[in-house]
Write an enzyme that holds these catalytic residues in place. Structure first.
Site, PDB file in Angstrom:
ATOM      1  N   ASP A 159       0.870  -1.171   0.000  1.00  0.00           N
ATOM      2  CA  ASP A 159       0.000   0.000   0.000  1.00  0.00           C
ATOM      3  C   ASP A 159       0.908   1.224   0.000  1.00  0.00           C
ATOM      4  O   ASP A 159       1.630   1.481   0.970  1.00  0.00           O
ATOM      5  CB  ASP A 159      -0.880  -0.021   1.250  1.00  0.00           C
ATOM      6  N   SER A 182      -3.629  13.936 -14.134  1.00  0.00           N
ATOM      7  CA  SER A 182      -4.834  13.843 -14.961  1.00  0.00           C
ATOM      8  C   SER A 182      -5.118  15.190 -15.596  1.00  0.00           C
ATOM      9  O   SER A 182      -4.761  16.241 -15.041  1.00  0.00           O
ATOM     10  CB  SER A 182      -6.020  13.411 -14.089  1.00  0.00           C
ATOM     11  N   TYR A 206      -9.827  14.101  -5.911  1.00  0.00           N
ATOM     12  CA  TYR A 206      -8.966  13.573  -6.977  1.00  0.00           C
ATOM     13  C   TYR A 206      -8.263  14.711  -7.701  1.00  0.00           C
ATOM     14  O   TYR A 206      -7.039  14.671  -7.911  1.00  0.00           O
ATOM     15  CB  TYR A 206      -9.816  12.750  -7.941  1.00  0.00           C
ATOM     16  N   ALA A 234      -7.712  17.766  -6.640  1.00  0.00           N
ATOM     17  CA  ALA A 234      -6.783  18.433  -5.725  1.00  0.00           C
ATOM     18  C   ALA A 234      -5.485  17.654  -5.592  1.00  0.00           C
ATOM     19  O   ALA A 234      -4.386  18.220  -5.621  1.00  0.00           O
ATOM     20  CB  ALA A 234      -7.438  18.624  -4.356  1.00  0.00           C
ATOM     21  N   LYS A 249      -4.205  15.364  -7.710  1.00  0.00           N
ATOM     22  CA  LYS A 249      -3.456  15.341  -8.961  1.00  0.00           C
ATOM     23  C   LYS A 249      -2.809  16.694  -9.256  1.00  0.00           C
ATOM     24  O   LYS A 249      -1.697  16.755  -9.783  1.00  0.00           O
ATOM     25  CB  LYS A 249      -4.379  14.931 -10.112  1.00  0.00           C
TER      26      LYS A 249
END
Length: 277
Positions: free
Chosen positions: A70, A148, A161, A163, A165
């Site tokens: 992880d 992204s 997501y 924020a 990226k």
């Protein structure tokens, strides 16, 4: 891999660690690096799927190792890097690809879900890099953060997501400044809409796995196409690569006419709700 009397492949003798490579874009990126001669350390959180990917690439004749880890756990990342050094003796390239995505409006999200998505996208890149950096400095290697196109202008139903990226861009810029004398390459690839494995899931507002929101097939690149672009980005040691015409359009509009960009997004949110929900 070599053929008789042939020149070595471009990445022969190099070692790459690709997080989140048990499936999807990460798996195809691993295959692309292997095809160019690199030894690759695969990573994921699902032992059976990870081992299946390792066996498939090994059966194709590639040098691969695998480590269940992880990447939001720093100790696990230290073990991940240790596998690379134990199996192959060095580390030249890190592709920080592992992340969790989402499909939920901020107003509806629980704080724990926001934190889980943000952690996967920020610490999931920072911790592998922190563990790997001494070896990458030694090899004057390469680091690529997979971001992204949604980080370029934000996207409704993707707050955490986007924020996370977006943070990777400033992280890479800062590291270029701090570590300019080390010779390590720091780059960011902003991927666009990509074909997903059928079992691909993202988190909803309550943290439950749900299918990814609708994406028109004509807008999607294949995983192999995206992997080839990531490989080229690393080989050319580029600072930023934006994949797809849509991504480049977002970048230009956001930079030159940000209000127009916001209007387009809001309009699409009203007319194409299944694109976000």
């Amino acid at each position: 891999m070599f053929s008789n009397n042939a020149a070595p492949l471009p990445l022969a003798g190099k070692v790459a660690l690709i997080t989140g490579s048990e499936s999807g874009i990460g798996r195809e990126t691993a295959r692309a690096f292997c095809q160019q001669g690199a030894a690759v350390v695969l990573n994921g959180r699902q032992p059976e799927r990870l081992e299946s990917t390792r066996q498939a690439l090994a059966a194709e004749g590639y040098r691969v190792a695998a480590c269940v880890a992880d990447v939001t756990d720093y100790a696990a990342c230290e073990q991940l890097v240790a596998v690379a050094i134990r199996e192959f003796g060095r580390l030249d390239m890190l592709v920080a690809n592992a992340s969790i995505s989402m499909r939920a409006y901020f107003l509806d999200m629980t704080p724990d879900v926001f934190r889980q998505v943000l952690d996967s996208n920020v610490y999931g890149a920072v911790f592998p890099l922190k563990a790997a950096l001494p070896h990458l400095i030694r090899s004057r290697g390469s680091v690529t953060f997979i971001s992204s196109i949604s980080a370029l202008n934000g996207m409704p139903s993707g707050s955490a997501y986007c924020a996370g990226k977006a943070a990777l861009t400033n992280l890479a810029h800062t590291l270029r400044l701090e570590l300019a004398d080390t010779g390590v390459h720091f780059g960011v690839v902003h991927i666009g809409f990509t074909q997903n494995d059928p079992e691909k899931r993202v988190l909803d507002a309550a943290g439950q796995p749900v299918p990814i929101a609708h994406r028109p097939p004509r807008w999607q690149k294949s995983q192999a196409q995206v992997a080839a672009i990531i490989l080229r980005h690393v080989q050319r040691r580029r600072q930023r690569t934006v994949i797809s015409a849509l991504g480049l359009l977002i970048l230009v509009v956001h930079s030159v006419l940000p209000r127009l960009g916001d209007w387009v997004v809001r309009t699409s949110q009203q007319r194409l709700r299944n694109f976000y929900e």
